[in-house]
Motif scaffolding. Structure first.
Motif, PDB file in Angstrom:
ATOM      1  N   ARG A 246      -2.468  35.872  -9.763  1.00  0.00           N
ATOM      2  CA  ARG A 246      -1.788  37.171  -9.662  1.00  0.00           C
ATOM      3  C   ARG A 246      -0.293  36.878  -9.702  1.00  0.00           C
ATOM      4  N   ASP A 247       0.224  36.616 -10.880  1.00  0.00           N
ATOM      5  CA  ASP A 247       1.580  36.087 -11.023  1.00  0.00           C
ATOM      6  C   ASP A 247       2.648  37.037 -10.502  1.00  0.00           C
ATOM      7  N   ASP A 248       2.515  38.326 -10.810  1.00  0.00           N
ATOM      8  CA  ASP A 248       3.526  39.282 -10.350  1.00  0.00           C
ATOM      9  C   ASP A 248       3.542  39.357  -8.826  1.00  0.00           C
ATOM     10  N   ASP A 249       2.351  39.372  -8.237  1.00  0.00           N
ATOM     11  CA  ASP A 249       2.270  39.411  -6.781  1.00  0.00           C
ATOM     12  C   ASP A 249       2.836  38.133  -6.174  1.00  0.00           C
ATOM     13  N   ALA A 250       2.547  37.004  -6.807  1.00  0.00           N
ATOM     14  CA  ALA A 250       3.061  35.735  -6.301  1.00  0.00           C
ATOM     15  C   ALA A 250       4.583  35.758  -6.241  1.00  0.00           C
ATOM     16  N   ALA A 251       5.203  36.258  -7.276  1.00  0.00           N
ATOM     17  CA  ALA A 251       6.666  36.341  -7.297  1.00  0.00           C
ATOM     18  C   ALA A 251       7.166  37.271  -6.184  1.00  0.00           C
ATOM     19  N   GLU A 252       6.475  38.392  -6.005  1.00  0.00           N
ATOM     20  CA  GLU A 252       6.864  39.355  -4.970  1.00  0.00           C
ATOM     21  C   GLU A 252       6.769  38.737  -3.577  1.00  0.00           C
ATOM     22  N   PHE A 253       5.673  38.047  -3.303  1.00  0.00           N
ATOM     23  CA  PHE A 253       5.458  37.508  -1.965  1.00  0.00           C
ATOM     24  C   PHE A 253       6.320  36.276  -1.695  1.00  0.00           C
ATOM     25  N   LEU A 254       6.589  35.502  -2.733  1.00  0.00           N
ATOM     26  CA  LEU A 254       7.508  34.380  -2.576  1.00  0.00           C
ATOM     27  C   LEU A 254       8.915  34.872  -2.245  1.00  0.00           C
ATOM     28  N   GLU A 255       9.310  35.949  -2.900  1.00  0.00           N
ATOM     29  CA  GLU A 255      10.631  36.535  -2.633  1.00  0.00           C
ATOM     30  C   GLU A 255      10.690  37.070  -1.210  1.00  0.00           C
ATOM     31  N   LEU A 256       9.598  37.689  -0.731  1.00  0.00           N
ATOM     32  CA  LEU A 256       9.560  38.176   0.650  1.00  0.00           C
ATOM     33  C   LEU A 256       9.656  37.015   1.633  1.00  0.00           C
ATOM     34  N   ALA A 257       8.905  35.942   1.369  1.00  0.00           N
ATOM     35  CA  ALA A 257       8.949  34.785   2.250  1.00  0.00           C
ATOM     36  C   ALA A 257      10.353  34.181   2.291  1.00  0.00           C
ATOM     37  N   ALA A 258      11.004  34.119   1.143  1.00  0.00           N
ATOM     38  CA  ALA A 258      12.361  33.565   1.083  1.00  0.00           C
ATOM     39  C   ALA A 258      13.331  34.424   1.884  1.00  0.00           C
ATOM     40  N   ARG A 259      13.199  35.740   1.786  1.00  0.00           N
ATOM     41  CA  ARG A 259      14.060  36.634   2.565  1.00  0.00           C
ATOM     42  C   ARG A 259      13.851  36.428   4.065  1.00  0.00           C
ATOM     43  N   LEU A 260      12.600  36.313   4.475  1.00  0.00           N
ATOM     44  CA  LEU A 260      12.304  36.127   5.893  1.00  0.00           C
ATOM     45  C   LEU A 260      12.858  34.794   6.399  1.00  0.00           C
ATOM     46  N   ARG A 261      12.706  33.760   5.608  1.00  0.00           N
ATOM     47  CA  ARG A 261      13.187  32.440   6.021  1.00  0.00           C
ATOM     48  C   ARG A 261      14.717  32.430   6.118  1.00  0.00           C
ATOM     49  N   THR A 262      15.358  33.032   5.144  1.00  0.00           N
ATOM     50  CA  THR A 262      16.828  33.099   5.164  1.00  0.00           C
ATOM     51  C   THR A 262      17.315  33.880   6.372  1.00  0.00           C
ATOM     52  N   ALA A 263      16.684  35.014   6.637  1.00  0.00           N
ATOM     53  CA  ALA A 263      17.088  35.845   7.765  1.00  0.00           C
ATOM     54  C   ALA A 263      16.806  35.144   9.092  1.00  0.00           C
ATOM     55  N   PHE A 264      15.676  34.470   9.186  1.00  0.00           N
ATOM     56  CA  PHE A 264      15.329  33.745  10.411  1.00  0.00           C
ATOM     57  C   PHE A 264      16.421  32.726  10.747  1.00  0.00           C
ATOM     58  N   ASN A 265      16.812  31.952   9.765  1.00  0.00           N
ATOM     59  CA  ASN A 265      17.831  30.921   9.996  1.00  0.00           C
ATOM     60  C   ASN A 265      19.209  31.524  10.242  1.00  0.00           C
ATOM     61  N   ALA A 266      19.500  32.625   9.562  1.00  0.00           N
ATOM     62  CA  ALA A 266      20.825  33.230   9.714  1.00  0.00           C
ATOM     63  C   ALA A 266      21.015  33.854  11.089  1.00  0.00           C
ATOM     64  N   HIS A 267      19.965  34.462  11.629  1.00  0.00           N
ATOM     65  CA  HIS A 267      20.116  35.244  12.859  1.00  0.00           C
ATOM     66  C   HIS A 267      19.536  34.566  14.100  1.00  0.00           C
ATOM     67  N   PHE A 268      18.652  33.599  13.905  1.00  0.00           N
ATOM     68  CA  PHE A 268      17.968  33.018  15.059  1.00  0.00           C
ATOM     69  C   PHE A 268      18.261  31.531  15.285  1.00  0.00           C
ATOM     70  N   VAL A 269      18.864  30.857  14.312  1.00  0.00           N
ATOM     71  CA  VAL A 269      19.014  29.404  14.397  1.00  0.00           C
ATOM     72  C   VAL A 269      20.495  29.035  14.356  1.00  0.00           C
ATOM     73  N   ASP A 270      20.865  28.163  15.270  1.00  0.00           N
ATOM     74  CA  ASP A 270      22.255  27.675  15.312  1.00  0.00           C
ATOM     75  C   ASP A 270      22.206  26.167  15.527  1.00  0.00           C
ATOM     76  N   GLY A 271      22.377  25.419  14.438  1.00  0.00           N
ATOM     77  CA  GLY A 271      22.379  23.961  14.533  1.00  0.00           C
ATOM     78  C   GLY A 271      21.065  23.383  15.022  1.00  0.00           C
ATOM     79  N   GLY A 272      19.976  24.051  14.757  1.00  0.00           N
ATOM     80  CA  GLY A 272      18.673  23.572  15.217  1.00  0.00           C
ATOM     81  C   GLY A 272      18.220  24.202  16.512  1.00  0.00           C
ATOM     82  N   ARG A 273      19.121  24.864  17.230  1.00  0.00           N
ATOM     83  CA  ARG A 273      18.743  25.613  18.429  1.00  0.00           C
ATOM     84  C   ARG A 273      18.251  26.998  18.002  1.00  0.00           C
TER      85      ARG A 273
END
Length: 623
Positions: free
Chosen positions: A391-418
Motif C-alpha cells: 500500500r505505497d500511498d499509505d506507507a508514505a502517509e504513515f511514514l510522514e506521520l511517524a517522522a512528524r511525531l518523532r521530530t515533535a517528540f525531540n523538539a518539545h520533550f528532549v533536551d540533550g538526552g534528558r
C-alpha cells in the motif's frame, strides 16, 4: 460436522438452575432436576413451546477463536476452620474456574460456596471482589448429587463452605477445583537456576491462563472481567510466546474492528465495549478522556504486529489493515498544533507505584510524553504494514506521520538526552521505540540506569513503562541494572509478590502489604497479567531466544547471563518446528546448546565471541 438448528417446533422448560451470573455465581436446586427431556417421548411437566425473536444477523461477526474448555482439576491442599468458625479450603493455586461438589445429603439442605483469591486475618478476603458475590448455592436432592456451575466462573484460590455437616476429611474428598480457559496450545517454556524466577514465570503463565477465557480480560474475579486493550498491548508479546494465541486474538481483533467501525475510528478501552453504555449514562458527568487513549488504543496496531512477528502469517495484517490505518489516521487528526498527543485525560503509565493509590493515572511520567511515544510506535508499525501489503500511498502517509511525531517528540520533550518529567518510563519508551538520536539515546540510557539505581532497584513504572524498561536498560549497555531490577525482592518489585506467596501476577505491585493485609485501595486484584510482560525479557535476554524475522524463520540466539544465574533455558514450538536454547556457566566457561528447526537459520551472539550464522540442527557453542 453436525448442525442442530432450532425453530419454533422446539419445546422449552425450567431446569435445576435457578439463577446464574458471571459475577455473582450460580444457584442450583437438584430437586428440580428432570432428565426425561433428553430422551424421546413425553416432555416433563411445565414445558411449553418457543418463539423466534427478530434479530439483525448482520451485526454478528464470525467466531474464529478456540472454545472454552475444562483444562485440569485440583484437589484441596488443606481444609480447616477459621478463627470465626468458617470452613475454608485452599486449592494451593490462584486459578479460574469453579468447584465441583459431589455428595449425598438430606433433601432440601443447602451448601453455599464463596470464592476469593486471598486470606486476610485468616478469613476469606472478599473486599477486592467489590460487588461480586462470587457465590454458588446448591440445594440437595437426597440422592447422590454432583454440582458443577458451568454458567459462571470464579477467580479463586480459597473457598468458604457453609452448610456442610460432615467431617473436614469428607469435605476434602467432595471438593474439586475445575480449571477452565480457552483451548490454547502451550508452545513456549522457560526455566533457570533461580527458584524465585521460576515461580515468577509460573505466575505469569497462570495469570494468562485465567484471563484468556474467550476474551483477554484484565482480571477474573471481581465485578469487571473486561477485555482492556491496554493490558493486552503491554502483554501481547509474552502471550504469543507462551501459547499459540493466533486464532484467539484474531477473533478478539475482529471485535475490536467492529467496535472501532461504529466509533469514528476510535479504539475502545475495552473490547467488547460495554463501557460506552456506562459513559452514555453518565452524560455530562463522564470524564473528559483523551480522544486517543495511548497504549490502550494502540492495541489496534501493536497486537496484530505482535502476532505477525510471532507466527509469520501475513493474513492477520491483511485482516486488521483497515483497523490499523483508521487508527493512525485518527491519531493524525487529533494531534495538537505541536504534532503531539496532548488533549484529554490519558491513563498513560497506569499504576506507577509512586502514584497516589486513589489516582493510579498520576504517574511520574508525563502523560503527553508517554502518549506521543506510544502513538509514534503505532505509526511506524502501520507504515511497515503498508510496505508489506504494498500500500505505497499509505506507507508514505504513515511514514510522514511517524517522522512528524518523532521530530515533535525531540523538539518539545528532549533536551540533550534528558526527557521531560525525567521518569524511568519516559526513558524506557524513548529508547525502546528508537525515538532518540544516537547521542541522546546514550545519555537517556545512562539517566535511566541512574534513576533505577536511585530507586534501590525497585520498580517505578506502570503499564506503559514496565514492558520496556528492562529491554531499554539492556539496549543501552546496562545489563547489570536490568538484572538487579528483575531480582529485587523488596516492594515494589516483580519478586516481592513471589516472596508473599503469590501464584499469579498482581494488579498492583503491593496488592498485599508486607503485614499480610490487602491493599486498602478500592481497585486491587491478585490476577492481572500486564506486569507479567517481564517474561518477554526473560525469554529473549536471560535465556536468549528471540525472532529475527517473523515466525522465527530466522532466530536470534543471544543469551546474556547475569544476576548470578548459573543456567537458563527456553524452548518454543515455532511454525517451522521446535527451537530451544540452554546455557550453563561452569567457572569462567559458558556453554550454549541450541536447536534450530530445519528450514530456519539462526544468528548466534555470545559474550566475548564473534557473531555466528548457523542452519537447522543441534549446535553447541563455548564462550
Amino acid at each position: 460436522m453436525q448442525i442442530i438448528a432450532t425453530d419454533q417446533s422446539w419445546a422449552s422448560g425450567p431446569s435445576d438452575v435457578l439463577a446464574d451470573d458471571l459475577y455473582n455465581g450460580e444457584s442450583i436446586d437438584a430437586r428440580r432436576r428432570d432428565l426425561t427431556w433428553t430422551s424421546p417421548g413425553t416432555l416433563p411437566s411445565g414445558w411449553s413451546g418457543t418463539r423466534a425473536i427478530p434479530f439483525d444477523r448482520s451485526r454478528l461477526t464470525p467466531y474464529v477463536g478456540p472454545p472454552v474448555r475444562r483444562q485440569e482439576e485440583r484437589a484441596p491442599v488443606s481444609i480447616w476452620t477459621s478463627p470465626t468458625g468458617a470452613t475454608l479450603a485452599d486449592f494451593g493455586q490462584n486459578l479460574v474456574g469453579w468447584i465441583r461438589l459431589s455428595l449425598r445429603g438430606r433433601a432440601g439442605d443447602t451448601i453455599t460456596i464463596r470464592h476469593a483469591e486471598v486470606l486476610e486475618d485468616n478469613e476469606l478476603g472478599v473486599r477486592p471482589l467489590r460487588t461480586a458475590r462470587a457465590t454458588d448455592e446448591y440445594t440437595l436432592s437426597g440422592e447422590l448429587d454432583v454440582f458443577e456451575p458451568t454458567f459462571t466462573f470464579h477467580g479463586f484460590r480459597y473457598a468458604e463452605v457453609t452448610g456442610w455437616t460432615g467431617t473436614l476429611d469428607e469435605l476434602s474428598a467432595a471438593l474439586t477445583a475445575v480449571v477452565i480457559g480457552s483451548q490454547l496450545d502451550r508452545i513456549g517454556t522457560f526455566a533457570c537456576s533461580d527458584p524465585l524466577l521460576n515461580q515468577l514465570h509460573s505466575n505469569v503463565v497462570w495469570s494468562m491462563r485465567g484471563n484468556f477465557v474467550d476474551v483477554p480480560t484484565d482480571c477474573p474475579q471481581r465485578d469487571e472481567r473486561l477485555g482492556w486493550t491496554g493490558d493486552l498491548s503491554a502483554f501481547v508479546d509474552t502471550a504469543s510466546f507462551l501459547y499459540d494465541v493466533e486464532s484467539f486474538l484474531s477473533d478478539w481483533l475482529l471485535d475490536l474492528s467492529a467496535e472501532q467501525s461504529h466509533a469514528n475510528g476510535d479504539v475502545a478501552l475495552v473490547v467488547p465495549d460495554v463501557l460506552k453504555i456506562q459513559m452514555k449514562d453518565l452524560g455530562s458527568e463522564a470524564p473528559a478522556l483523551a480522544p486517543v487513549m495511548a497504549l490502550w488504543s494502540d492495541a489496534a496496531c501493536w497486537v496484530p504486529w505482535s502476532l505477525w512477528e510471532a507466527y509469520g502469517d501475513i493474513t492477520i495484517l491483511e485482516q486488521q489493515y483497515d483497523s490499523m490505518a483508521a487508527y493512525v489516521r485518527r491519531v493524525s487528526a487529533v494531534l495538537s498544533d505541536r504534532d503531539l498527543l496532548e488533549a484529554g485525560l490519558q491513563l498513560a503509565d497506569w499504576l506507577d507505584p509512586t502514584a497516589p493509590p486513589d489516582a493510579p493515572f498520576e504517574a511520574k511520567a508525563d502523560p503527553k510524553v508517554v502518549a506521543t511515544a506510544c502513538v509514534y510506535r503505532s505509526a511506524t508499525i502501520a507504515a511497515k504494514t503498508s510496505v508489506l501489503l504494498q500500500r505505497d500511498d499509505d506507507a508514505a502517509e504513515f511514514l510522514e506521520l511517524a517522522a512528524r511525531l518523532r521530530t515533535a517528540f525531540n523538539a518539545h520533550f528532549v533536551d540533550g538526552g534528558r526527557v521531560l518529567s525525567d521518569a524511568p518510563a519516559v526513558y524506557a519508551l524513548a529508547i525502546a521505540f528508537d525515538l532518540l538520536d544516537e547521542d541522546a539515546d546514550r545519555v537517556a540510557g545512562e539517566r535511566l540506569a541512574e534513576l533505577v539505581a536511585e530507586s534501590g532497584y525497585t520498580i517505578t513504572t506502570g503499564f506503559a513503562g514496565t514492558p520496556f524498561i528492562s529491554g531499554a536498560l539492556t539496549k543501552t549497555g546496562h545489563l547489570d541494572a536490568a538484572y538487579r531490577l528483575l531480582l529485587q525482592t523488596e516492594n515494589p518489585s516483580w519478586l516481592y509478590p513471589v516472596t508473599m506467596g503469590a501464584t499469579t501476577i498482581w494488579e498492583r505491585w503491593d496488592s498485599m502489604l508486607p503485614d499480610g493485609t490487602i491493599n486498602p485501595g478500592e481497585m486491587t486484584s491478585f490476577n492481572h497479567y500486564a506486569f507479567g510482560s517481564i517474561a518477554t525479557w526473560m525469554h529473549r535476554t536471560v535465556a536468549g531466544l528471540a525472532p529475527l524475522e517473523p515466525g522465527y524463520s530466522r532466530i536470534l540466539i543471544a543469551p546474556q547471563p547475569g544476576g548470578g544465574l548459573t543456567w537458563a533455558s527456553a524452548a518454543l514450538e515455532t511454525p517451522h518446528g521446535r527451537t530451544s536454547v540452554r546455557w550453563e556457566i561452569n567457572g569462567d566457561s559458558l556453554t550454549v546448546e541450541a536447536e534450530v528447526p530445519k528450514g530456519s537459520s539462526a544468528v548466534v551472539r555470545l559474550p566475548n565471541s564473534d557473531e555466528l550464522h548457523v542452519g537447522g540442527g543441534m549446535h553447541v557453542f563455548h564462550s
